[in-house]
Design an enzyme around this catalytic site. Structure first.
Site, PDB file in Angstrom:
ATOM      1  N   CYS A   1     -98.960  38.475 -77.119  1.00 52.00           N
ATOM      2  CA  CYS A   1     -99.463  39.277 -76.254  1.00 52.00           C
ATOM      3  C   CYS A   1     -98.559  39.959 -75.109  1.00 52.00           C
ATOM      4  O   CYS A   1     -99.109  39.765 -73.824  1.00 52.00           O
ATOM      5  CB  CYS A   1    -100.649  39.169 -76.023  1.00 52.00           C
ATOM      6  SG  CYS A   1    -101.880  38.540 -77.388  1.00 52.00           S
TER       7      CYS A   1
ATOM      8  N   GLY B   1     -66.555  34.256 -72.148  1.00 57.30           N
ATOM      9  CA  GLY B   1     -66.503  35.612 -72.295  1.00 57.30           C
ATOM     10  C   GLY B   1     -66.173  36.436 -73.611  1.00 57.30           C
ATOM     11  O   GLY B   1     -65.901  37.559 -73.854  1.00 57.30           O
TER      12      GLY B   1
ATOM     13  N   GLU C   1     -64.263  27.575 -72.603  1.00 58.24           N
ATOM     14  CA  GLU C   1     -65.739  27.076 -72.744  1.00 58.24           C
ATOM     15  C   GLU C   1     -66.494  28.071 -73.186  1.00 58.24           C
ATOM     16  O   GLU C   1     -67.565  28.380 -72.768  1.00 58.24           O
ATOM     17  CB  GLU C   1     -66.209  26.587 -71.431  1.00 58.24           C
ATOM     18  CG  GLU C   1     -66.104  27.439 -70.284  1.00 58.24           C
ATOM     19  CD  GLU C   1     -66.345  26.942 -68.727  1.00 58.24           C
ATOM     20  OE1 GLU C   1     -65.916  25.777 -68.570  1.00 58.24           O
ATOM     21  OE2 GLU C   1     -66.793  27.611 -68.001  1.00 58.24           O
ATOM     22  N   PRO C   2     -66.216  28.438 -74.497  1.00 58.39           N
ATOM     23  CA  PRO C   2     -67.003  29.191 -75.242  1.00 58.39           C
ATOM     24  C   PRO C   2     -68.532  28.610 -75.753  1.00 58.39           C
ATOM     25  O   PRO C   2     -68.546  27.506 -76.079  1.00 58.39           O
ATOM     26  CB  PRO C   2     -66.250  29.766 -76.523  1.00 58.39           C
ATOM     27  CG  PRO C   2     -65.101  28.490 -76.702  1.00 58.39           C
ATOM     28  CD  PRO C   2     -65.218  28.079 -75.285  1.00 58.39           C
ATOM     29  N   GLY C   3     -69.372  29.545 -75.609  1.00 55.17           N
ATOM     30  CA  GLY C   3     -70.953  29.144 -76.181  1.00 55.17           C
ATOM     31  C   GLY C   3     -71.010  30.008 -77.450  1.00 55.17           C
ATOM     32  O   GLY C   3     -70.920  29.750 -78.592  1.00 55.17           O
TER      33      GLY C   3
ATOM     34  N   ARG D   1     -83.822  37.319 -76.633  1.00 59.16           N
ATOM     35  CA  ARG D   1     -82.559  37.959 -76.210  1.00 59.16           C
ATOM     36  C   ARG D   1     -82.751  39.577 -76.521  1.00 59.16           C
ATOM     37  O   ARG D   1     -82.248  40.369 -75.543  1.00 59.16           O
ATOM     38  CB  ARG D   1     -81.430  37.630 -77.032  1.00 59.16           C
ATOM     39  CG  ARG D   1     -81.209  36.191 -76.918  1.00 59.16           C
ATOM     40  CD  ARG D   1     -79.931  35.736 -77.802  1.00 59.16           C
ATOM     41  NE  ARG D   1     -78.669  36.310 -77.159  1.00 59.16           N
ATOM     42  CZ  ARG D   1     -78.035  37.210 -77.657  1.00 59.16           C
ATOM     43  NH1 ARG D   1     -78.081  37.863 -78.797  1.00 59.16           N
ATOM     44  NH2 ARG D   1     -76.906  37.684 -76.866  1.00 59.16           N
TER      45      ARG D   1
ATOM     46  N   TYR E   1     -78.228  31.139 -77.835  1.00 59.29           N
ATOM     47  CA  TYR E   1     -79.534  31.487 -76.927  1.00 59.29           C
ATOM     48  C   TYR E   1     -80.631  31.760 -77.769  1.00 59.29           C
ATOM     49  O   TYR E   1     -81.411  32.918 -77.187  1.00 59.29           O
ATOM     50  CB  TYR E   1     -78.720  32.461 -75.995  1.00 59.29           C
ATOM     51  CG  TYR E   1     -77.661  31.976 -75.397  1.00 59.29           C
ATOM     52  CD1 TYR E   1     -77.626  31.161 -74.500  1.00 59.29           C
ATOM     53  CD2 TYR E   1     -76.401  32.739 -75.537  1.00 59.29           C
ATOM     54  CE1 TYR E   1     -76.424  30.732 -73.671  1.00 59.29           C
ATOM     55  CE2 TYR E   1     -75.157  32.032 -74.939  1.00 59.29           C
ATOM     56  CZ  TYR E   1     -75.274  31.445 -74.051  1.00 59.29           C
ATOM     57  OH  TYR E   1     -74.058  30.958 -73.638  1.00 59.29           O
TER      58      TYR E   1
HETATM   59  C1  LIG Z   1     -72.950  30.039 -70.382  1.00 58.29           C
HETATM   60  C2  LIG Z   1     -71.622  29.710 -69.751  1.00 58.29           C
HETATM   61  C3  LIG Z   1     -70.691  29.887 -70.842  1.00 58.29           C
HETATM   62  C4  LIG Z   1     -70.534  30.251 -72.320  1.00 58.29           C
HETATM   63  O1  LIG Z   1     -70.772  31.410 -72.435  1.00 58.29           O
HETATM   64  P1  LIG Z   1     -70.940  32.296 -73.843  1.00 58.29           P
HETATM   65  O2  LIG Z   1     -71.094  33.820 -73.318  1.00 58.29           O
HETATM   66  O3  LIG Z   1     -71.957  31.727 -74.486  1.00 58.29           O
HETATM   67  O4  LIG Z   1     -69.522  32.106 -74.308  1.00 58.29           O
HETATM   68  C5  LIG Z   1     -69.343  29.108 -70.365  1.00 58.29           C
HETATM   69  N1  LIG Z   1     -69.247  28.468 -69.026  1.00 58.29           N
HETATM   70  C6  LIG Z   1     -70.355  28.651 -68.051  1.00 58.29           C
HETATM   71  C7  LIG Z   1     -70.028  27.869 -66.690  1.00 58.29           C
HETATM   72  C8  LIG Z   1     -71.552  29.125 -68.716  1.00 58.29           C
HETATM   73  O5  LIG Z   1     -72.460  29.213 -67.747  1.00 58.29           O
END
Ligand SMILES: *Cc1c(COP(=O)(O)O)cnc(C)c1O
Length: 410
Positions: free
Chosen positions: A337, A227, A268-270, A307, A365
């Protein structure tokens, strides 16, 4: 990427135009020093000592990137068994991987058990199945605290109709299943979706989870998901991780004292870890003036960066070739297209055919959501690491497009 003496430069003085010449366009480029900076920011924001960051690798699933995070001490958050398999290839120990799928079948969970990774369950029927199949394997429960996080509806997963997680309102039922089947619950988890702007909203979610945690006596960890928001525009707010770290460390410490044991605090950041590290570079194929609009057309499209069309997300767009030319107002579009507009009415230094156009915030992403739509190969990926550029994924070819097709005699 910064302007130095009127030329764009990547970390280590690397010239993005040279990279485009060497590897072709469109091209994804990532900078490991930005990933490391973001990783350290989170880990250092928390005074609480037992903190573990799992990199949510769906944001950018590349073995080299996954290896880097492992080297820095991160675990991995995986949403599919194929991500788990790649995590193991990247050298993660199974106990450092959390498998958090959604609507996965029992066969995938069986495989996760076989691989020995940590497992997150996000539905009551699956929990009931667990008792029949893997009663003695401890699991984590994904709880939906129903926070209304910010962000686009496609990425906000905490609302009452969300398909994600077990509703906090169903906790009594969960406890009945756990007790009657003798299940082992080792962790509680929430992930309320991207773009929680407000530290206090995050903390409200944490409090709900701590409250639920008192009902489970054998927990090892609490996972507060992600988040974390990153800035896309100069005046955008980002999650104040330092404030979050300070407030949550205090809250978590007092929770652990009441609970009677110190637990691991997980995140768990992405996006936070990789978004700002990445760029997409594409070539201007044509500048087209219509009666009302001037379009910059590119040799890429929604097939490579979806995105803006999927979430309405904003990516800063610049003319890398001629940054000093007088800005004009452009609408930047792709070559697919379908309507694939990257940005409307953007001020960009005057562009001509052949100029390299750069997108910021393309680390998360970006490539991962790329497709072969319109039969265009997916771009190469380059990683800048220790001052050098490394190719970490080859550009696809036409052979890649037809490799798995079977022509029958007709
Ligand atoms: C996608 C996801 C994340 C990462 O979310 P970000 O917005 O990229 O930080 C973390 N945990 C779970 C379970 C997810 O599906």
């Amino acid at each position: 990427m910064e302007l130095v003496d009127n030329k764009y430069q990547l970390t280590g003085g690397i010239d993005p135009l040279e990279l485009c010449k060497t590897y072709g366009t469109p091209l994804y480029v990532y900078d490991s020093s930005v990933m490391e900076r973001q990783y350290r920011r989170i880990t250092e924001a928390f005074q609480y000592p037992d903190i573990k960051i799992h990199y949510a690798c769906k944001a950018l699933t590349n073995l080299t990137v996954m290896k880097l995070f492992r080297k820095w001490g991160a675990g991995l958050d995986c949403v599919s068994i194929q991500e788990v398999q790649q995590g193991i290839l990247a050298g993660y120990k199974p106990e450092d991987i959390l498998y958090t799928p959604n609507f996965a079948g029992m066969d995938e969970y069986d495989e996760a058990v076989r691989l020995g990774v940590k497992i997150n369950i996000d539905a009551i029927p699956m929990l009931e199945n667990w008792g029949l199949h893997h009663k003695h394997i401890p699991v984590c429960l994904r709880i939906n605290p129903h926070l209304m996080a910010g962000g686009h509806e496609n990425i906000s997963v905490g609302h009452i109709d969300s398909k994600f997680g077990i509703s906090i309102h169903q906790l009594p039922h969960v406890l009945r299943v756990v007790e009657s089947q003798g299940l082992l619950i080792e962790g509680l988890h929430m992930h309320t979706g991207s773009d929680i702007l407000d530290v206090d909203v995050f903390i409200r979610g944490a409090d709900i989870l701590f409250e639920a945690a008192r009902k489970f006596s054998n927990l090892q960890y609490i996972d507060l998901g992600s988040g974390f928001k990153v800035p896309y525009k100069p005046d955008d707010i980002e999650t104040d991780v330092e404030e979050l770290g300070e407030k949550l460390s205090e809250r978590f410490t007092s929770f652990c004292r009441e609970y009677g044991r110190s637990l691991t605090l997980m995140f768990e950041p992405g996006k936070f870890l990789v978004s700002e590290s990445g760029y997409l570079f594409a070539k201007c194929t044509l500048v087209k003036q219509t009666t009302s609009t001037v379009f910059i057309g590119l040799d890429t499209g929604l097939n490579h960066l979806i995105r803006p069309m999927f979430y309405g997300s904003y990516h800063k767009i610049v003319n890398v070739t001629e940054p000093t030319f007088k800005p004009r107002i452009y609408t930047v579009v792709g070559n697919i297209c379908e309507t694939d507009t990257f940005g409307v009415d953007r001020r960009i230094a005057e562009a001509v055919e052949g100029d390299i156009i750069g997108f910021y915030n393309a680390g998360a992403y970006g490539w991962m959501m790329a497709s072969n739509y319109n039969s265009r190969p997916r771009p190469a990926e380059v990683l800048i690491h220790n001052g050098k550029a490394h190719l970490i994924r080859r550009r696809e070819t036409v052979e890649d497009l037809t490799r798995n097709q079977i022509q029958i005699d007709i």
